[in-house]
Design a protein around this motif. Structure first.
Motif, mmCIF file in Angstrom:
data_model
loop_
_atom_site.group_PDB
_atom_site.id
_atom_site.type_symbol
_atom_site.label_atom_id
_atom_site.label_comp_id
_atom_site.label_asym_id
_atom_site.label_seq_id
_atom_site.Cartn_x
_atom_site.Cartn_y
_atom_site.Cartn_z
ATOM 1 N N VAL A 44 0.840 -1.193 0.000
ATOM 2 C CA VAL A 44 0.000 0.000 0.000
ATOM 3 C C VAL A 44 0.878 1.246 0.000
ATOM 4 O O VAL A 44 1.840 1.331 0.767
ATOM 5 C CB VAL A 44 -0.915 0.001 1.250
ATOM 6 C CG1 VAL A 44 -1.766 1.239 1.291
ATOM 7 C CG2 VAL A 44 -1.791 -1.245 1.272
ATOM 8 N N THR A 45 0.556 2.207 -0.850
ATOM 9 C CA THR A 45 1.386 3.407 -0.993
ATOM 10 C C THR A 45 0.537 4.616 -1.375
ATOM 11 O O THR A 45 -0.611 4.462 -1.808
ATOM 12 C CB THR A 45 2.479 3.160 -2.063
ATOM 13 O OG1 THR A 45 3.310 4.308 -2.173
ATOM 14 C CG2 THR A 45 1.874 2.865 -3.431
ATOM 15 N N LEU A 46 1.114 5.802 -1.217
ATOM 16 C CA LEU A 46 0.407 7.011 -1.644
ATOM 17 C C LEU A 46 0.686 7.276 -3.126
ATOM 18 O O LEU A 46 -0.193 7.667 -3.880
ATOM 19 C CB LEU A 46 0.861 8.210 -0.792
ATOM 20 C CG LEU A 46 0.088 9.497 -0.977
ATOM 21 C CD1 LEU A 46 -1.354 9.349 -0.499
ATOM 22 C CD2 LEU A 46 0.754 10.643 -0.226
ATOM 23 N N VAL A 112 -10.170 9.540 2.326
ATOM 24 C CA VAL A 112 -8.973 10.322 2.643
ATOM 25 C C VAL A 112 -9.240 11.352 3.749
ATOM 26 O O VAL A 112 -8.472 11.490 4.699
ATOM 27 C CB VAL A 112 -8.510 11.063 1.351
ATOM 28 C CG1 VAL A 112 -7.382 12.030 1.634
ATOM 29 C CG2 VAL A 112 -8.110 10.052 0.286
ATOM 30 N N ASN A 113 -10.354 12.066 3.639
ATOM 31 C CA ASN A 113 -10.622 13.165 4.573
ATOM 32 C C ASN A 113 -11.027 12.685 5.963
ATOM 33 O O ASN A 113 -10.815 13.384 6.947
ATOM 34 C CB ASN A 113 -11.695 14.094 3.999
ATOM 35 C CG ASN A 113 -11.195 14.768 2.738
ATOM 36 O OD1 ASN A 113 -10.073 15.263 2.690
ATOM 37 N ND2 ASN A 113 -11.999 14.744 1.687
ATOM 38 N N THR A 337 -3.559 8.209 4.344
ATOM 39 C CA THR A 337 -4.397 7.419 3.441
ATOM 40 C C THR A 337 -3.865 5.984 3.364
ATOM 41 O O THR A 337 -4.640 5.031 3.243
ATOM 42 C CB THR A 337 -4.400 8.066 2.044
ATOM 43 O OG1 THR A 337 -4.808 9.421 2.209
ATOM 44 C CG2 THR A 337 -5.335 7.382 1.088
ATOM 45 N N LYS A 338 -2.544 5.835 3.437
ATOM 46 C CA LYS A 338 -1.922 4.499 3.410
ATOM 47 C C LYS A 338 -2.455 3.659 4.566
ATOM 48 O O LYS A 338 -2.786 2.500 4.400
ATOM 49 C CB LYS A 338 -0.396 4.614 3.582
ATOM 50 C CG LYS A 338 0.348 5.064 2.364
ATOM 51 C CD LYS A 338 1.820 4.648 2.390
ATOM 52 C CE LYS A 338 2.683 5.387 3.377
ATOM 53 N NZ LYS A 338 4.128 5.115 3.217
ATOM 54 N N PHE A 356 2.809 -2.066 4.263
ATOM 55 C CA PHE A 356 2.767 -0.627 4.259
ATOM 56 C C PHE A 356 4.092 -0.195 3.644
ATOM 57 O O PHE A 356 5.149 -0.581 4.149
ATOM 58 C CB PHE A 356 2.717 -0.244 5.745
ATOM 59 C CG PHE A 356 2.318 1.133 6.023
ATOM 60 C CD1 PHE A 356 0.989 1.485 5.987
ATOM 61 C CD2 PHE A 356 3.264 2.081 6.347
ATOM 62 C CE1 PHE A 356 0.603 2.763 6.283
ATOM 63 C CE2 PHE A 356 2.872 3.364 6.633
ATOM 64 C CZ PHE A 356 1.543 3.706 6.605
ATOM 65 N N SER A 357 4.062 0.552 2.560
ATOM 66 C CA SER A 357 5.326 0.922 1.911
ATOM 67 C C SER A 357 6.181 1.782 2.843
ATOM 68 O O SER A 357 5.693 2.705 3.484
ATOM 69 C CB SER A 357 5.024 1.684 0.629
ATOM 70 O OG SER A 357 6.161 2.394 0.258
ATOM 71 N N GLU A 358 7.464 1.440 2.902
ATOM 72 C CA GLU A 358 8.397 2.170 3.779
ATOM 73 C C GLU A 358 9.019 3.358 3.043
ATOM 74 O O GLU A 358 9.666 4.202 3.643
ATOM 75 C CB GLU A 358 9.535 1.236 4.240
ATOM 76 C CG GLU A 358 9.094 0.028 5.069
ATOM 77 C CD GLU A 358 8.518 0.394 6.421
ATOM 78 O OE1 GLU A 358 8.836 1.494 6.915
ATOM 79 O OE2 GLU A 358 7.726 -0.404 6.971
#
Ligand SMILES: [Zn+2]
Length: 367
Positions: A44-46, A112-113, A337-338, A356-358
């Motif tokens: 998962v990433t932005l 997101v919000n 959001t991630k 979770f992307s680092e």
């Protein structure tokens, strides 16, 4: 162990953020990869960049779920000349699917919000700019003894939700008439004879993206061979879908206190803001990402502050002393959001890793 296909994950994400809610300029959805492939893991990433694809390869995850779509403006060649082309080439070479959930995740209450509102501590949330033309109305006619189960089936399929209320419907009893022909296999009545039956006229509202689900629930639960119904598109504002959120602080705060807290909770090293209003902050409008287009709505909502990003110099004047603009940075506003995506995916899928992307993808540094 049970296996999961990529399209099962994307279909699940689309129940949270229907693709029909994305803006016309957007490109959310599956951008690379075979939807029928089995998921080996999700990253998962932005933003999906080359480094992120590398990370997915290293982790043996074949699905990247990203907020920003790497394919946005379209590609006419794939030679590796730009970072966009190189990212896409790398993903395809390594059989990695990229799925973007962008403005459709901006346009839902639980998107997101919501994450920003949680961090700031806002309560009584509602959509700042509710969308129109996303709702439909179903009117159907049901023989009275079957009215309850049919309406229940429609509710279960997602019809009858209005704001904080569920199972909303309007019902009125009347007389339905019909005359079955020779080919008919009528539930009630005799071929060639005019029938008069007591029926309930039921009316329910539902979001447009659920149309096929609602219609199949109606046809499955309704006893008649031919179900009588009217479907119409509504121009009503949809309280569940649209850009930005508005909410309140449980305790009003002095503007400086609010900004200092905002800086910490949103983990940003810089807030660009316009002048204080001279009164405490109570009502807060928010929009993750570039949100200056919502400034008129934020002012009209009576918010004391508008927290968003990507404001240009001249746009800071547009607050006109009616609202304080707080620009916290695009990446900073959407960084959580991630977490949101990882949380919802973890709740629904347990037979593969959801990482979770680092990699920090923010292209902007502050000196
Ligand atoms: Zn963004």
């Amino acid at each position: 162990m049970a296996t999961t296909k990529i399209n099962e994950v994307t279909e699940f994400l689309e129940t949270l953020a229907p693709r029909s809610l994305q803006e016309s300029y957007d490109n959310s959805g599956l951008l690379t990869g075979n939807p029928e492939s089995e998921v080996t893991g999700i990253l998962v990433t932005l933003d999906c960049l080359e480094d992120i694809v590398e990370e997915a390869i290293r982790l043996k995850n074949n699905l990247i779920v990203t907020h920003h779509p790497i394919l946005f403006r379209g590609l006419k060649k794939l030679t590796g000349a730009t970072y966009v082309e190189r990212t896409v080439i790398k993903a395809i070479k390594h059989d990695i699917a990229i799925y973007a959930v962008h403005t459709n995740l901006d346009n839902v209450l639980e998107g997101v919000n919501k994450k920003i509102a949680e961090r700031i501590g806002l309560v009584r949330l509602s959509i700042l700019d509710p969308k129109r033309d996303t709702l439909m109305k179903l009117v159907t006619f049901i023989p009275t003894p079957h009215a309850e189960p049919v309406i229940e089936a429609l509710n279960e399929a997602g019809a009858g939700n209005i704001g904080h209320y569920k199972n909303c419907s309007f019902r009125i009893t009347g007389t339905g008439t019909f005359q079955p022909n020779e080919q008919a296999r009528p539930h009630i009545g005799t071929k060639g004879k005019l029938e008069k039956v007591e029926e309930v006229r039921a009316e329910l509202i539902f979001p447009r993206h659920l149309e096929s689900r609602i219609m199949s629930a109606l046809k499955k639960s309704h006893p008649y061979e031919e179900v009588a119904y009217f479907l119409s598109r509504l121009d009503n504002e949809n309280q569940e879908a649209g850009a930005g959120l508005i909410g309140e602080l449980s305790t009003p705060e002095e503007p400086m206190e609010f900004l200092k807290r905002l800086k910490i909770t949103m983990n940003t090293s810089c807030i660009r803001h316009s002048a204080f209003l001279g009164s405490p902050v109570k009502k807060v409008a928010i929009c993750g990402g570039a949100g200056s287009f919502l400034l008129p709505k934020a002012i009209a909502s009576g918010a004391d502050v508008f927290v968003s990003s990507d404001f240009k110099y001249h746009e800071f004047f547009d607050g006109e002393g009616k609202i304080m603009i707080a620009d916290i940075g695009h990446f900073e506003s959407e960084q959580f959001t991630k977490e949101l995506l990882q949380e919802v995916l973890k709740q629904n899928f347990s037979n593969f890793a959801i990482n979770f992307s680092e990699t920090v993808t923010n292209p902007i540094s502050y000196l």
